[in-house]
Write an enzyme that holds these catalytic residues in place. Structure first.
Site, PDB file in Angstrom:
ATOM      1  N   ARG A   1       0.976  -1.030   0.014  1.00 38.11           N
ATOM      2  CA  ARG A   1       0.005  -0.208   0.015  1.00 38.11           C
ATOM      3  C   ARG A   1       0.843   1.087   0.070  1.00 38.11           C
ATOM      4  O   ARG A   1       1.912   1.333   0.429  1.00 38.11           O
ATOM      5  CB  ARG A   1      -0.804  -0.035   1.283  1.00 38.11           C
ATOM      6  CG  ARG A   1      -1.956  -1.075   1.345  1.00 38.11           C
ATOM      7  CD  ARG A   1      -2.575  -0.888   2.797  1.00 38.11           C
ATOM      8  NE  ARG A   1      -3.707  -2.093   2.593  1.00 38.11           N
ATOM      9  CZ  ARG A   1      -3.468  -3.352   3.421  1.00 38.11           C
ATOM     10  NH1 ARG A   1      -2.278  -3.505   3.885  1.00 38.11           N
ATOM     11  NH2 ARG A   1      -4.193  -4.272   3.292  1.00 38.11           N
TER      12      ARG A   1
ATOM     13  N   LYS B   1      -2.760  -2.536   7.690  1.00 35.70           N
ATOM     14  CA  LYS B   1      -3.855  -1.943   8.346  1.00 35.70           C
ATOM     15  C   LYS B   1      -3.905  -2.406   9.695  1.00 35.70           C
ATOM     16  O   LYS B   1      -3.949  -3.689   9.931  1.00 35.70           O
ATOM     17  CB  LYS B   1      -5.094  -2.134   7.431  1.00 35.70           C
ATOM     18  CG  LYS B   1      -5.084  -1.141   6.172  1.00 35.70           C
ATOM     19  CD  LYS B   1      -6.374  -1.033   5.531  1.00 35.70           C
ATOM     20  CE  LYS B   1      -6.532  -0.203   4.368  1.00 35.70           C
ATOM     21  NZ  LYS B   1      -7.941  -0.620   3.706  1.00 35.70           N
TER      22      LYS B   1
ATOM     23  N   HIS C   1      -1.608   2.988  -6.237  1.00 34.58           N
ATOM     24  CA  HIS C   1      -2.558   2.063  -6.290  1.00 34.58           C
ATOM     25  C   HIS C   1      -2.591   0.837  -7.473  1.00 34.58           C
ATOM     26  O   HIS C   1      -2.749  -0.150  -7.233  1.00 34.58           O
ATOM     27  CB  HIS C   1      -3.759   2.533  -5.905  1.00 34.58           C
ATOM     28  CG  HIS C   1      -4.885   1.625  -5.090  1.00 34.58           C
ATOM     29  ND1 HIS C   1      -4.542   1.109  -3.930  1.00 34.58           N
ATOM     30  CD2 HIS C   1      -6.177   1.640  -5.168  1.00 34.58           C
ATOM     31  CE1 HIS C   1      -5.459   0.480  -3.261  1.00 34.58           C
ATOM     32  NE2 HIS C   1      -6.485   0.860  -3.886  1.00 34.58           N
TER      33      HIS C   1
ATOM     34  N   ARG D   1       0.142  -1.654  -7.177  1.00 34.51           N
ATOM     35  CA  ARG D   1      -0.283  -2.519  -6.339  1.00 34.51           C
ATOM     36  C   ARG D   1      -1.538  -3.512  -6.970  1.00 34.51           C
ATOM     37  O   ARG D   1      -1.172  -4.950  -6.660  1.00 34.51           O
ATOM     38  CB  ARG D   1      -0.844  -1.979  -4.974  1.00 34.51           C
ATOM     39  CG  ARG D   1      -1.682  -3.127  -3.909  1.00 34.51           C
ATOM     40  CD  ARG D   1      -1.757  -2.696  -2.673  1.00 34.51           C
ATOM     41  NE  ARG D   1      -2.892  -2.925  -1.846  1.00 34.51           N
ATOM     42  CZ  ARG D   1      -2.432  -3.792  -0.911  1.00 34.51           C
ATOM     43  NH1 ARG D   1      -1.350  -4.383  -0.855  1.00 34.51           N
ATOM     44  NH2 ARG D   1      -3.412  -4.382  -0.059  1.00 34.51           N
TER      45      ARG D   1
ATOM     46  N   HIS E   1      -4.524  -8.621   3.078  1.00 38.54           N
ATOM     47  CA  HIS E   1      -6.113  -8.476   3.404  1.00 38.54           C
ATOM     48  C   HIS E   1      -6.423  -9.357   4.580  1.00 38.54           C
ATOM     49  O   HIS E   1      -6.201 -10.516   4.554  1.00 38.54           O
ATOM     50  CB  HIS E   1      -6.561  -9.028   1.922  1.00 38.54           C
ATOM     51  CG  HIS E   1      -6.712  -8.022   0.656  1.00 38.54           C
ATOM     52  ND1 HIS E   1      -6.734  -8.529  -0.364  1.00 38.54           N
ATOM     53  CD2 HIS E   1      -6.366  -6.728   0.345  1.00 38.54           C
ATOM     54  CE1 HIS E   1      -6.546  -7.394  -1.396  1.00 38.54           C
ATOM     55  NE2 HIS E   1      -6.464  -6.333  -0.636  1.00 38.54           N
TER      56      HIS E   1
ATOM     57  N   TYR F   1      -9.943  -9.656  -7.485  1.00 42.40           N
ATOM     58  CA  TYR F   1      -8.893 -10.097  -8.608  1.00 42.40           C
ATOM     59  C   TYR F   1      -9.093 -11.184  -9.378  1.00 42.40           C
ATOM     60  O   TYR F   1      -8.481 -11.379 -10.496  1.00 42.40           O
ATOM     61  CB  TYR F   1      -7.673  -9.987  -8.088  1.00 42.40           C
ATOM     62  CG  TYR F   1      -6.850  -8.584  -7.343  1.00 42.40           C
ATOM     63  CD1 TYR F   1      -6.622  -7.534  -8.103  1.00 42.40           C
ATOM     64  CD2 TYR F   1      -7.222  -8.491  -5.993  1.00 42.40           C
ATOM     65  CE1 TYR F   1      -6.242  -6.457  -7.405  1.00 42.40           C
ATOM     66  CE2 TYR F   1      -6.890  -7.542  -5.252  1.00 42.40           C
ATOM     67  CZ  TYR F   1      -6.169  -6.500  -5.936  1.00 42.40           C
ATOM     68  OH  TYR F   1      -5.826  -5.224  -5.468  1.00 42.40           O
TER      69      TYR F   1
END
Length: 307
Positions: free
Chosen positions: A155, A179, A248, A251, A274, A283
């Site tokens: 990220r 995150k 982005h 990525r 994730h 994806y």
């Protein structure tokens, strides 16, 4: 010009307490905290406009009314869902603190937003982007950022927050704080390792003021998110790419190319950081050793050159 509505303390104090909670205890990123603040203050202003000055007076019908008003104002389904999610989380917290007996947002639904496949670059476009004219140290730094972003699928915030001690050049790994302050290890790939070595040899010339991997060649300070975005956009134009280049997109390209080559959705999920597999499934058209093996076999810039 829309009128600015003052929010009384009967509404704002609870918001402030919640923001402190998610920042300190849940350790959410400053950007996420700011998003919560923006959404909740907007909702509070809308409540004042309909004469509701206390959270305890908010009922399900009011929540529906606020969502309907947001929708009529032109808010897209995805943004509407984000606003509702912020409100629901905030009200859940109030219930947990004994400030509310029930969550009035419970049972209220928002319009579903379809998930679109993120745009990505093909392998040839990535190669075109990377083939930059290395006339100065600034170009070497930027090439290194591009290689690390695409090679590790980071990220943007993860890239700018990298410190020297997060990089293990010998093992070809990078430690990332993602995150929710969740740490993960990601393979870098041969190309990214090579360019990090080049950049580290030059980095000390700029009297770095901290341990940041990527610094300004003018100030020696850590590069900002916006600075990286501008540099990526600049190189996209310089390299003659028809599509807009941003972190982005690199990525997304990392994820798409790796998934196309390996078919291992679970491994890609872990590499991207994730929390839920459903996030990675957008994806679709373990342990670290396994992830590294999948990466080395599948990623275009991890493969060894033939002698």
């Amino acid at each position: 010009m829309s009128q600015i509505i003052d929010v009384p303390e009967t509404l704002s104090l609870a918001i402030d307490s919640f923001l402190s909670y998610i920042e300190v205890e849940r350790r959410l990123s400053p950007v996420t905290v700011e998003n919560y603040q923006r959404q909740l203050m907007t909702i509070a202003q809308m409540m004042v406009a309909i004469k509701i000055n206390q959270w305890s007076l908010l009922e399900s019908q009011h929540v529906r009314m606020l969502l309907a008003k947001s929708h009529r104002s032109g808010l897209q389904p995805a943004s509407l869902a984000l606003r509702f999610s912020a409100l629901r989380s905030f009200l859940d917290w109030q219930v947990s603190q004994g400030m509310l007996a029930v969550n009035p947002a419970k049972g209220v639904r928002t319009p579903k937003s379809g998930r679109h496949l993120p745009k990505n670059m093909d392998v040839d476009e990535v190669s075109q982007l990377m083939n930059i004219d290395l006339k100065d140290p600034l170009s070497v730094r930027d090439r290194t950022m591009l290689e690390v972003m695409y090679g590790a699928g980071l990220r943007l915030s993860e890239l700018t927050n990298l410190n020297i001690n997060d990089i293990d050049l010998q093992e070809g790994e990078v430690r990332v704080l993602g995150k929710g302050s969740k740490e993960r290890k990601v393979p870098l790939g041969r190309k990214a390792v090579e360019w990090l070595q080049h950049w580290f040899a030059m980095r000390e010339l700029y009297s770095p003021e901290d341990t940041a991997v990527f610094i300004s060649t003018k100030s020696g300070k850590r590069l900002s998110v916006r600075s990286v975005q501008k540099r990526f956009e600049l190189w996209g134009v310089k390299q003659g790419l028809s599509s807009h280049v941003n972190p982005h997109k690199l990525r997304h390209s990392f994820a798409t190319h790796l998934l196309e080559s390996s078919g291992d959705l679970r491994a890609v999920q872990e590499l991207l950081g994730h929390a839920n597999l459903s996030t990675t499934q957008v994806y679709t058209h373990l342990d670290f050793q396994h992830l590294a093996k999948v990466y080395d076999a599948a990623h275009p810039r991890a493969k060894r050159e033939k002698s």
